[in-house]
Design an enzyme around this catalytic site. Sequence first.
Site, PDB file in Angstrom:
ATOM      1  N   ARG A  18      36.152  43.656  27.225  1.00  0.00           N
ATOM      2  CA  ARG A  18      37.302  42.759  27.096  1.00  0.00           C
ATOM      3  C   ARG A  18      36.820  41.324  27.235  1.00  0.00           C
ATOM      4  O   ARG A  18      35.632  41.071  27.461  1.00  0.00           O
ATOM      5  CB  ARG A  18      38.320  43.057  28.192  1.00  0.00           C
ATOM      6  CG  ARG A  18      37.693  43.011  29.589  1.00  0.00           C
ATOM      7  CD  ARG A  18      38.708  43.067  30.702  1.00  0.00           C
ATOM      8  NE  ARG A  18      38.117  43.327  32.008  1.00  0.00           N
ATOM      9  CZ  ARG A  18      37.500  42.434  32.767  1.00  0.00           C
ATOM     10  NH1 ARG A  18      37.364  41.197  32.340  1.00  0.00           N
ATOM     11  NH2 ARG A  18      37.006  42.770  33.944  1.00  0.00           N
TER      12      ARG A  18
ATOM     13  N   GLU B 237      22.756  53.589  43.830  1.00  0.00           N
ATOM     14  CA  GLU B 237      21.711  52.767  43.239  1.00  0.00           C
ATOM     15  C   GLU B 237      21.046  51.906  44.302  1.00  0.00           C
ATOM     16  O   GLU B 237      21.618  51.649  45.376  1.00  0.00           O
ATOM     17  CB  GLU B 237      22.272  51.892  42.112  1.00  0.00           C
ATOM     18  CG  GLU B 237      23.279  50.864  42.551  1.00  0.00           C
ATOM     19  CD  GLU B 237      23.853  50.091  41.373  1.00  0.00           C
ATOM     20  OE1 GLU B 237      23.843  50.629  40.253  1.00  0.00           O
ATOM     21  OE2 GLU B 237      24.313  48.955  41.578  1.00  0.00           O
TER      22      GLU B 237
ATOM     23  N   LYS C 105      30.702  54.274  34.985  1.00  0.00           N
ATOM     24  CA  LYS C 105      29.428  53.610  35.258  1.00  0.00           C
ATOM     25  C   LYS C 105      28.228  54.529  35.088  1.00  0.00           C
ATOM     26  O   LYS C 105      27.175  54.113  34.588  1.00  0.00           O
ATOM     27  CB  LYS C 105      29.443  53.022  36.674  1.00  0.00           C
ATOM     28  CG  LYS C 105      30.366  51.825  36.850  1.00  0.00           C
ATOM     29  CD  LYS C 105      30.310  51.307  38.265  1.00  0.00           C
ATOM     30  CE  LYS C 105      31.057  49.986  38.426  1.00  0.00           C
ATOM     31  NZ  LYS C 105      32.466  50.081  38.112  1.00  0.00           N
TER      32      LYS C 105
ATOM     33  N   HIS D 274      32.770  41.019  46.523  1.00  0.00           N
ATOM     34  CA  HIS D 274      32.538  41.481  45.150  1.00  0.00           C
ATOM     35  C   HIS D 274      33.478  40.843  44.132  1.00  0.00           C
ATOM     36  O   HIS D 274      33.499  41.253  42.974  1.00  0.00           O
ATOM     37  CB  HIS D 274      32.639  43.011  45.055  1.00  0.00           C
ATOM     38  CG  HIS D 274      31.757  43.735  46.032  1.00  0.00           C
ATOM     39  ND1 HIS D 274      30.382  43.668  45.968  1.00  0.00           N
ATOM     40  CD2 HIS D 274      32.054  44.513  47.103  1.00  0.00           C
ATOM     41  CE1 HIS D 274      29.864  44.396  46.960  1.00  0.00           C
ATOM     42  NE2 HIS D 274      30.859  44.914  47.656  1.00  0.00           N
TER      43      HIS D 274
END
Length: 613
Positions: A297, A200, A116, A235
Site C-alpha cells: 500500500r 528471528e 511474514k 515499534h
Amino acid sequence: MIQSLLIANRGEIACRVIRTARRLGIRTIAVYSDADADALHVREADEAVHIGPSPARESYLVGEKIIAAARATGAEAIHPGYGFLSENAEFAQAVIDAGLVWVGPDPASITAMGLKDAAKKLMAQAGVPVTPGYMGEEQAAIFLADEAAKIGYPVLIKAVAGGGGKGMRLVESEDEFADALASCKREAASSFGNDHVLIEKYILSPRHIEVQVFGDSHGNIVHLFERDCSLQRRHQKVIEEAPAPGMDAATRTALCTAAVRAAKAVDYVGAGTIEFIADGSEGLRADRIWFMEMNTRLQVEHPVTEAITGVDLVEWQLRVASGEPLPLAQHDLGIDGWAMEARLYAEDPAKGFLPSIGKLELLQFGDAPGGRIDTGVYEGAEVSPFYDPMIAKVIAWGDDREVARERLGEMLADSAVWPVRTNASFLVKALDHPDFVTGTVDTGLIGRDGEALAQTPAPSREALEAAAAALVPLYDPPGFRLNAAPARAAWFLLDGERVEIAVDGGSEAPVPSVLVTEQGQAWLLAHWRKEGTAGGAAGSGSILAPMPGKVIAVEVAQGDVVTKGQKLLTLEAMKMEHTLTAPFDGVVAELNTQAGAQVQVEALLARIEEHDA
C-alpha cells in the site's frame, strides 16, 4: 484516466488523495461514520456517503458498505489509503468482482506478502537477503525455544500475521522465552486471529530502512530510493527521513536492487514498500541489511519520498490503476535534497502518551521554506476517541539534512494547539537529540532516552512576563502609598502550581486568561481567585482535569471535610475511568463541576484547602 474515485478511508490520507484527484479532474466521493459527519475529508470531497456508526468495525472496516457506496454514487474506482482495508486481499478482490477499479496491487500480491513467514521464504527464494531465524510451521513451545537457542539471544518473536508493532516480543535470555512466547501468541490470536509466530535474530544496533517501489501492469518496476524510519516508539514510527543518513552509493544500489527483485517476485503493480532491518553498529553495509516485510500500500511517510524525487505518488497510483505505464523510468529518477516528516499526534507525552481528545479550539501550524502539512482536521474540529489521534504530518525539505532538520524543528516549535495536548515538544527535543543530529539513530533511542524527551518543558521567563502583563490591569493596586514603588503582579496557575510574576507595565483591559505557546507546547495562564487575597494561592490543592472528558460521578460537596486519598470525582475519557482524589486532609473549598459535565484538559474541577485542627 479514472473519472470518479471513492476514497475508502478518512483523515489526512483521504484529504491527501482528494487533493491529487481534484488536480487531475477526477470526481471524488468520501465515506464517513457518525463521528466524521463534519470531518475535513467530507468537506473537501465532491460527494460523501454515510456508512455507519463511529466504531471502525461498523463503518470503515465493512467492505460491503463501501462497495455499496461506490455503486450508489457511480464511482469508477476505490482508493483504500492506508490502514483499514488497504491490505485486505478479500476486500480488494470484492472491489474487482464488483466491476470497480482497485487502486492497489493485485489481491494475489497482497496475499503473498501478508504473512511474514511465507513472505520471507518467498524472498529467500528470490535471492533477497532475509534475517536469520525460524519461519516453519512447527509451533510447539519446546521446539520454538530450541530454535531460539540455535539462533542465539537476543531474539524477536513476531506474529506471522502481525503489524503495527503488535504481536512482537524482544527476548534477551532463555529464562524469558516461555512467558514472552505465551504473551505474544495471546496478543496475536486476539489481534489477528492467528497465533502462529516466527523467530528471528534481534539486531543489536537496528536501523529501519525501507525502499519505495512502484510497478505497472506493463511489467515495469522501479524504486524511488530509500527512507530511514529508525526513530520509533514501541515499534511505531515517529520521525522519518529520505534519503537514509550514512548511505553510500554502493550500499544504496545493492539495497534498492534487492527491493526491486522483491517486488518482481510477486509481479507487483502499484505503490509498495520493502522494509529492511540493518545492523548499524559499523555503519550501513550491504551485507548487514535484511528483508523484514513488504507493505502492499501507500505508506504514511510517502511525502518524504515525494519531496526528494518530485513525484506525486498518488498520481502515479491513479495512472497505473487506469492502465497507464509508469510516468518515469529508473534512469529518470534521482534524489534532490533531503526531507523529514514528523507525526504530530493528539497525545500527552508527560502522561504516558495518553491520547488527548476534544475540540481543537486553536490549531495553527508552523511554516518554513520547503514545508508541507498533511492534515485531516481544522480549527474547531473534534479529535475523536474512535480513531488514530494523528493531527497532521509535518514535512520539511532542505538542500541537505541539517537544513531539513532545522526547518522541521521550526515548524513544530511554531505550531500551536489548544486545549488538546500534542507531542510537538517531544518531537522538537527528539530532533535535537545528539544521536539524531549526527544521523546515528537506531530503533532503541526513544526506549533509552524517551523519559527525558517526554518531560513537559516550562515556559520561558519572557513568555511568562508577557502573559503576566496581559493579565494585570494598568493601574495601581489597592494599598498604593505615596513614594512607594507600584506593586503589580500576576498570580496564575501553571501545571496546578501558583506562579507570581512582577509586572512593570500591564494591559489597558485585563483579560481572564492568556494562552501561551512556545516550542510546540501550550499553557493556559489565568488569574487564581481566592476570597480575601490578591490573587490567592493555588498550591497542590487544585484538582485539574488530566484530559478532556466527561465527569461521571461527584462524591463530595463544597464545604465537605476530606482526607488524603479520598475519592472526589470520576472522569471518563478515552473509554477509561480516571479517579481524582484529595491530595491531603482538608476542606472542599471550591467545587466547579457536576456529574454529566464535559470538561477540557486542566479545567479546575475542585480545590482543597487545608483546615485548622
